[in-house]
Design a protein around this motif. Structure first.
Motif, mmCIF file in Angstrom:
data_model
loop_
_atom_site.group_PDB
_atom_site.id
_atom_site.type_symbol
_atom_site.label_atom_id
_atom_site.label_comp_id
_atom_site.label_asym_id
_atom_site.label_seq_id
_atom_site.Cartn_x
_atom_site.Cartn_y
_atom_site.Cartn_z
ATOM 1 N N ARG A 291 0.834 -1.203 0.000
ATOM 2 C CA ARG A 291 0.000 0.000 0.000
ATOM 3 C C ARG A 291 0.872 1.258 0.000
ATOM 4 O O ARG A 291 0.645 2.191 -0.766
ATOM 5 C CB ARG A 291 -0.919 -0.010 1.215
ATOM 6 C CG ARG A 291 -1.735 1.272 1.398
ATOM 7 C CD ARG A 291 -2.468 1.251 2.734
ATOM 8 N NE ARG A 291 -3.258 0.064 2.913
ATOM 9 C CZ ARG A 291 -4.512 -0.074 2.485
ATOM 10 N NH1 ARG A 291 -5.086 0.917 1.864
ATOM 11 N NH2 ARG A 291 -5.167 -1.183 2.677
ATOM 12 N N GLU A 292 1.855 1.295 0.873
ATOM 13 C CA GLU A 292 2.732 2.471 0.968
ATOM 14 C C GLU A 292 3.583 2.627 -0.290
ATOM 15 O O GLU A 292 3.799 3.740 -0.763
ATOM 16 C CB GLU A 292 3.608 2.401 2.228
ATOM 17 C CG GLU A 292 2.829 2.557 3.511
ATOM 18 C CD GLU A 292 1.954 3.811 3.548
ATOM 19 O OE1 GLU A 292 2.448 4.913 3.233
ATOM 20 O OE2 GLU A 292 0.764 3.683 3.890
ATOM 21 N N ASP A 293 4.081 1.511 -0.833
ATOM 22 C CA ASP A 293 4.845 1.572 -2.088
ATOM 23 C C ASP A 293 3.982 2.162 -3.202
ATOM 24 O O ASP A 293 4.447 2.982 -4.002
ATOM 25 C CB ASP A 293 5.306 0.174 -2.529
ATOM 26 C CG ASP A 293 6.266 -0.490 -1.555
ATOM 27 O OD1 ASP A 293 6.930 0.224 -0.778
ATOM 28 O OD2 ASP A 293 6.348 -1.739 -1.590
ATOM 29 N N PHE A 294 2.725 1.723 -3.259
ATOM 30 C CA PHE A 294 1.804 2.214 -4.275
ATOM 31 C C PHE A 294 1.618 3.724 -4.153
ATOM 32 O O PHE A 294 1.635 4.451 -5.140
ATOM 33 C CB PHE A 294 0.452 1.494 -4.163
ATOM 34 C CG PHE A 294 -0.615 2.100 -5.032
ATOM 35 C CD1 PHE A 294 -0.594 1.918 -6.410
ATOM 36 C CD2 PHE A 294 -1.628 2.868 -4.478
ATOM 37 C CE1 PHE A 294 -1.569 2.495 -7.220
ATOM 38 C CE2 PHE A 294 -2.608 3.440 -5.276
ATOM 39 C CZ PHE A 294 -2.572 3.256 -6.646
ATOM 40 N N LYS A 295 1.440 4.212 -2.928
ATOM 41 C CA LYS A 295 1.265 5.644 -2.713
ATOM 42 C C LYS A 295 2.473 6.434 -3.224
ATOM 43 O O LYS A 295 2.320 7.467 -3.874
ATOM 44 C CB LYS A 295 1.040 5.946 -1.230
ATOM 45 C CG LYS A 295 -0.313 5.527 -0.713
ATOM 46 C CD LYS A 295 -0.411 5.885 0.770
ATOM 47 C CE LYS A 295 -1.737 5.511 1.366
ATOM 48 N NZ LYS A 295 -1.798 5.869 2.796
ATOM 49 N N VAL A 296 3.657 5.929 -2.940
ATOM 50 C CA VAL A 296 4.882 6.592 -3.401
ATOM 51 C C VAL A 296 4.937 6.599 -4.926
ATOM 52 O O VAL A 296 5.281 7.600 -5.555
ATOM 53 C CB VAL A 296 6.139 5.919 -2.800
ATOM 54 C CG1 VAL A 296 7.418 6.466 -3.430
ATOM 55 C CG2 VAL A 296 6.162 6.107 -1.283
ATOM 56 N N ALA A 297 4.548 5.488 -5.544
ATOM 57 C CA ALA A 297 4.553 5.392 -7.010
ATOM 58 C C ALA A 297 3.599 6.420 -7.628
ATOM 59 O O ALA A 297 3.939 7.072 -8.622
ATOM 60 C CB ALA A 297 4.175 3.979 -7.449
ATOM 61 N N VAL A 298 2.428 6.581 -7.040
ATOM 62 C CA VAL A 298 1.465 7.553 -7.568
ATOM 63 C C VAL A 298 2.017 8.971 -7.424
ATOM 64 O O VAL A 298 1.881 9.794 -8.333
ATOM 65 C CB VAL A 298 0.086 7.406 -6.890
ATOM 66 C CG1 VAL A 298 -0.847 8.547 -7.266
ATOM 67 C CG2 VAL A 298 -0.542 6.067 -7.266
ATOM 68 N N VAL A 299 2.667 9.257 -6.304
ATOM 69 C CA VAL A 299 3.291 10.572 -6.126
ATOM 70 C C VAL A 299 4.335 10.797 -7.219
ATOM 71 O O VAL A 299 4.373 11.865 -7.848
ATOM 72 C CB VAL A 299 3.928 10.713 -4.721
ATOM 73 C CG1 VAL A 299 4.793 11.966 -4.641
ATOM 74 C CG2 VAL A 299 2.858 10.738 -3.643
ATOM 75 N N MET A 300 5.139 9.791 -7.488
ATOM 76 C CA MET A 300 6.187 9.923 -8.502
ATOM 77 C C MET A 300 5.601 10.136 -9.901
ATOM 78 O O MET A 300 6.140 10.912 -10.693
ATOM 79 C CB MET A 300 7.084 8.683 -8.501
ATOM 80 C CG MET A 300 7.955 8.560 -7.265
ATOM 81 S SD MET A 300 8.852 6.991 -7.174
ATOM 82 C CE MET A 300 10.050 7.214 -8.477
ATOM 83 N N LEU A 301 4.512 9.464 -10.203
ATOM 84 C CA LEU A 301 3.956 9.517 -11.560
ATOM 85 C C LEU A 301 2.954 10.647 -11.779
ATOM 86 O O LEU A 301 2.897 11.223 -12.862
ATOM 87 C CB LEU A 301 3.287 8.177 -11.900
ATOM 88 C CG LEU A 301 4.244 7.010 -12.079
ATOM 89 C CD1 LEU A 301 3.482 5.693 -12.114
ATOM 90 C CD2 LEU A 301 5.062 7.192 -13.347
ATOM 91 N N PHE A 302 2.133 10.927 -10.760
ATOM 92 C CA PHE A 302 1.043 11.879 -10.958
ATOM 93 C C PHE A 302 1.134 13.119 -10.082
ATOM 94 O O PHE A 302 0.311 14.024 -10.212
ATOM 95 C CB PHE A 302 -0.306 11.181 -10.744
ATOM 96 C CG PHE A 302 -0.561 10.102 -11.761
ATOM 97 C CD1 PHE A 302 -1.072 10.405 -13.010
ATOM 98 C CD2 PHE A 302 -0.258 8.769 -11.476
ATOM 99 C CE1 PHE A 302 -1.291 9.413 -13.955
ATOM 100 C CE2 PHE A 302 -0.475 7.776 -12.417
ATOM 101 C CZ PHE A 302 -0.985 8.095 -13.654
#
Length: 155
Positions: A40-51
Motif C-alpha cells: 500500500r505504501e509503495d503504491f502511494k509513493v509510485a502515484v506521487v512519482m507519476l502523478f
C-alpha cells in the motif's frame, strides 16, 4: 497534444511504450526490497512519482481491495493496468479542463448558460438553442459525476 489527438490515441487503452517503460521503472524503484509487488505504501509513493499527488486512504483502499486477494500486494502487470486507467482518467479530465477554459472567456472559474450560448454562437451559429441547452445540461451532468470538481457551471 490536442484534445482530439488525445482521445484518438487513448481509445484503444493501450499504453505507449514510453509510458510502460516509465511505469516499470517507477514500479522497480518503489519495490525496494525486490519482493515483486508493491505494498500500500509503495503504491502511494509510485502515484506521487507519476502523478504528483498522494492518493487518499479511500483511493489506496479501493486499489488494494481490487487486486487479487491471494496476493501480498500489487504485481507489475496489475500496476501497469492501474496506471493505464489513471492515465485515461487524467487525459479525460484534462480534455474537460481545456473545453472549459475555451468557454470561460473572462477567466472567472465558472461558466454561465450565457457564456455557453455565446461560445456556441461563435463556433456553430446555426445550432438551435435547444441543442445548446441540451449540451449545457449534458456538460453539467458530466461534471457533477466527477469525483474531483475541476470546474463550475452556473445556471
Amino acid at each position: 497534444m490536442f484534445a482530439s489527438e488525445t482521445r484518438t490515441w487513448w481509445t484503444g487503452r493501450e499504453a505507449r511504450p514510453s509510458d510502460r517503460r516509465k511505469w516499470v521503472k517507477v514500479f522497480e524503484a518503489c519495490d525496494e526490497d525486490k519482493k515483486g509487488y508493491l505494498s500500500r505504501e509503495d503504491f502511494k509513493v509510485a502515484v506521487v512519482m507519476l502523478f504528483g499527488y498522494k492518493p487518499t486512504k479511500i483511493e489506496a483502499d479501493s486499489v488494494m481491495t481490487s487486486i487479487n486477494s491471494n496476493a501480498s500486494g500489487i504485481c507489475l502487470e496489475e500496476f501497469i493496468k492501474l496506471m493505464e486507467k489513471k492515465k485515461a482518467a487524467q487525459l479525460h479530465q484534462n480534455e474537460i479542463r481545456q473545453i472549459f477554459t475555451a468557454f470561460d472567456r473572462q477567466y472567472r472559474g465558472f461558466l454561465t448558460l450565457e457564456d455557453f450560448k455565446k461560445a456556441f454562437k461563435q463556433v456553430a451559429p446555426k445550432l438551435s438553442e435547444r441543442i445548446v441547452l441540451e449540451a449545457f445540461s449534458d456538460l453539467w451532468h458530466l461534471l457533477s459525476s466527477l469525483p474531483e470538481k475541476p470546474v463550475t457551471l452556473e445556471i
